[in-house]
Design a protein around this motif. Structure first.
Motif, PDB file in Angstrom:
ATOM      1  N   UNK A 190       0.819  -1.210   0.000  1.00 33.20           N
ATOM      2  CA  UNK A 190       0.000   0.000   0.000  1.00 33.20           C
ATOM      3  C   UNK A 190       0.856   1.266   0.000  1.00 33.20           C
ATOM      4  N   UNK A 191       0.307   2.316  -0.576  1.00 31.90           N
ATOM      5  CA  UNK A 191       0.995   3.605  -0.606  1.00 31.90           C
ATOM      6  C   UNK A 191       0.200   4.608   0.222  1.00 31.90           C
ATOM      7  N   UNK A 212       4.729   4.468   4.326  1.00 31.65           N
ATOM      8  CA  UNK A 212       4.075   5.316   5.329  1.00 31.65           C
ATOM      9  C   UNK A 212       4.954   6.525   5.605  1.00 31.65           C
ATOM     10  N   UNK A 213       5.734   6.903   4.615  1.00 28.03           N
ATOM     11  CA  UNK A 213       6.648   8.035   4.748  1.00 28.03           C
ATOM     12  C   UNK A 213       5.866   9.308   5.059  1.00 28.03           C
ATOM     13  N   UNK A 232       8.874   3.786   7.257  1.00 34.17           N
ATOM     14  CA  UNK A 232       8.293   4.645   8.288  1.00 34.17           C
ATOM     15  C   UNK A 232       9.071   5.942   8.487  1.00 34.17           C
ATOM     16  N   UNK A 233       9.854   6.319   7.513  1.00 37.44           N
ATOM     17  CA  UNK A 233      10.638   7.538   7.676  1.00 37.44           C
ATOM     18  C   UNK A 233       9.717   8.748   7.842  1.00 37.44           C
ATOM     19  N   UNK A 234       9.895   9.475   8.918  1.00 35.12           N
ATOM     20  CA  UNK A 234       9.105  10.672   9.167  1.00 35.12           C
ATOM     21  C   UNK A 234       7.679  10.437   9.598  1.00 35.12           C
ATOM     22  N   UNK A 235       7.260   9.185   9.787  1.00 38.18           N
ATOM     23  CA  UNK A 235       5.879   8.907  10.197  1.00 38.18           C
ATOM     24  C   UNK A 235       5.674   9.346  11.644  1.00 38.18           C
ATOM     25  N   UNK A 251      11.619  -0.068   7.733  1.00 44.19           N
ATOM     26  CA  UNK A 251      12.646   0.814   7.189  1.00 44.19           C
ATOM     27  C   UNK A 251      12.638   2.188   7.841  1.00 44.19           C
ATOM     28  N   UNK A 252      13.824   2.616   8.265  1.00 41.21           N
ATOM     29  CA  UNK A 252      14.052   3.962   8.798  1.00 41.21           C
ATOM     30  C   UNK A 252      13.230   4.259  10.054  1.00 41.21           C
TER      31      UNK A 252
END
Length: 279
Positions: A190-191, A212-213, A232-235, A251-252
């Motif tokens: 999913x995006x 989920x950026x 999950x960068x910045x989530x 990730x991240x």
């Protein structure tokens, strides 16, 4: 300061101590340079450049072991990614702002910029450890060298950096690394990049490999969700329910994001991250 002494600072932190906070080598910069407003996260107002009332003469926090109970939850979810000790010991050569008051303004201006640089280094270092991202490793290594060199510049050069432009350039590489990893996830991930999912009901959702950026996941119900290899960068995971969720290989994901969320003994976290004490 966080409410845990072992602060890995993310997947990159275990092998790269310079990317995790070492409060003993810092001049309490997060407690002085940054502002905070009285809210659910902070018990009092404090303008930028003014020491927190709980900061001791030795630059330690006087209520470190009871920050949450004292109304300073915001402090427990902050991570400088090693910026504090780098500014204190490298940029300013170990001379603190109390010893040399004339350096205070410059030191406090450099700290938030350095934090962003250190955060970029942390993400790039993680990306370099992703086998599927090998096609962009050469460019990532160049980016890491460039950002690292910037962190070792003068106070004046660091404060004058156009960090937004730099982040844009590095983020393009991080996004490519993420896409390469997530391309190997079965199905069609999913995006939800930048999506407003505040309070969303996503219990037991299949979010494996999802983007989920920058997503707003405040108070979202992610209990039992599959977040393996999700970006999950910045989530924003403040108060998100991660009980029983699987974050293996996410990730991240940073320690600060985990610290801001709610989880339990059944939550599966990446091995290099610590399970928050308040879970």
């Amino acid at each position: 300061m966080t409410d845990r002494d072992d602060h890995p600072g993310g997947p990159a932190g275990a092998d790269h101590p310079d990317l995790r906070a070492d409060c003993a080598s810092c001049f309490g910069l997060c407690c002085v340079a940054l502002p905070f407003a009285r809210s659910a996260d902070f018990a009092a107002d404090k303008p930028a450049g003014q020491p927190c009332g709980n900061l001791r003469p030795d630059f330690r926090c006087g209520i470190h072991t009871r920050l949450r109970d004292s109304g300073y939850q915001g402090c427990t979810v902050f991570d400088c990614f090693g910026a504090g000790q780098k500014v204190s010991q490298v940029t300013f050569g170990g001379v603190d702002w109390r010893q040399a008051p004339g350096t205070a303004r410059s030191m406090f201006a450099v700290f938030p910029v350095m934090r962003q640089l250190q955060e970029l280094l942390r993400y790039v270092t993680e990306a370099l450890g992703l086998a599927a991202a090998r096609p962009v490793h050469k460019e990532l290594r160049k980016a890491r060298s460039r950002v690292d060199a910037l962190t070792r510049g003068s106070a004046e050069s660091i404060a004058a950096l156009d960090v937004d432009a730099l982040r844009g350039e590095v983020n393009a590489l991080l996004l490519r690394a993420s896409e390469l990893v997530r391309a190997g996830v079965p199905g069609r991930p999913r995006d939800h990049r930048g999506a407003d999912l505040m309070g969303a009901r996503l219990a037991r959702a299949d979010l494996r490999g999802a983007s989920l950026r920058g997503a707003l996941l405040v108070a979202a119900d992610l209990s039992g969700a599959d977040l393996r290899e999700a970006d999950l960068i910045g989530a924003d995971l403040r108060d998100a329910d991660l009980r029983g969720a699987d974050l293996t290989g996410a990730l991240f994901l940073t320690q600060a994001q985990l610290d801001a969320a709610r989880g339990d003994a059944a939550t599966r976290v990446p091995p290099a991250l610590g399970r928050p004490a308040h879970w």
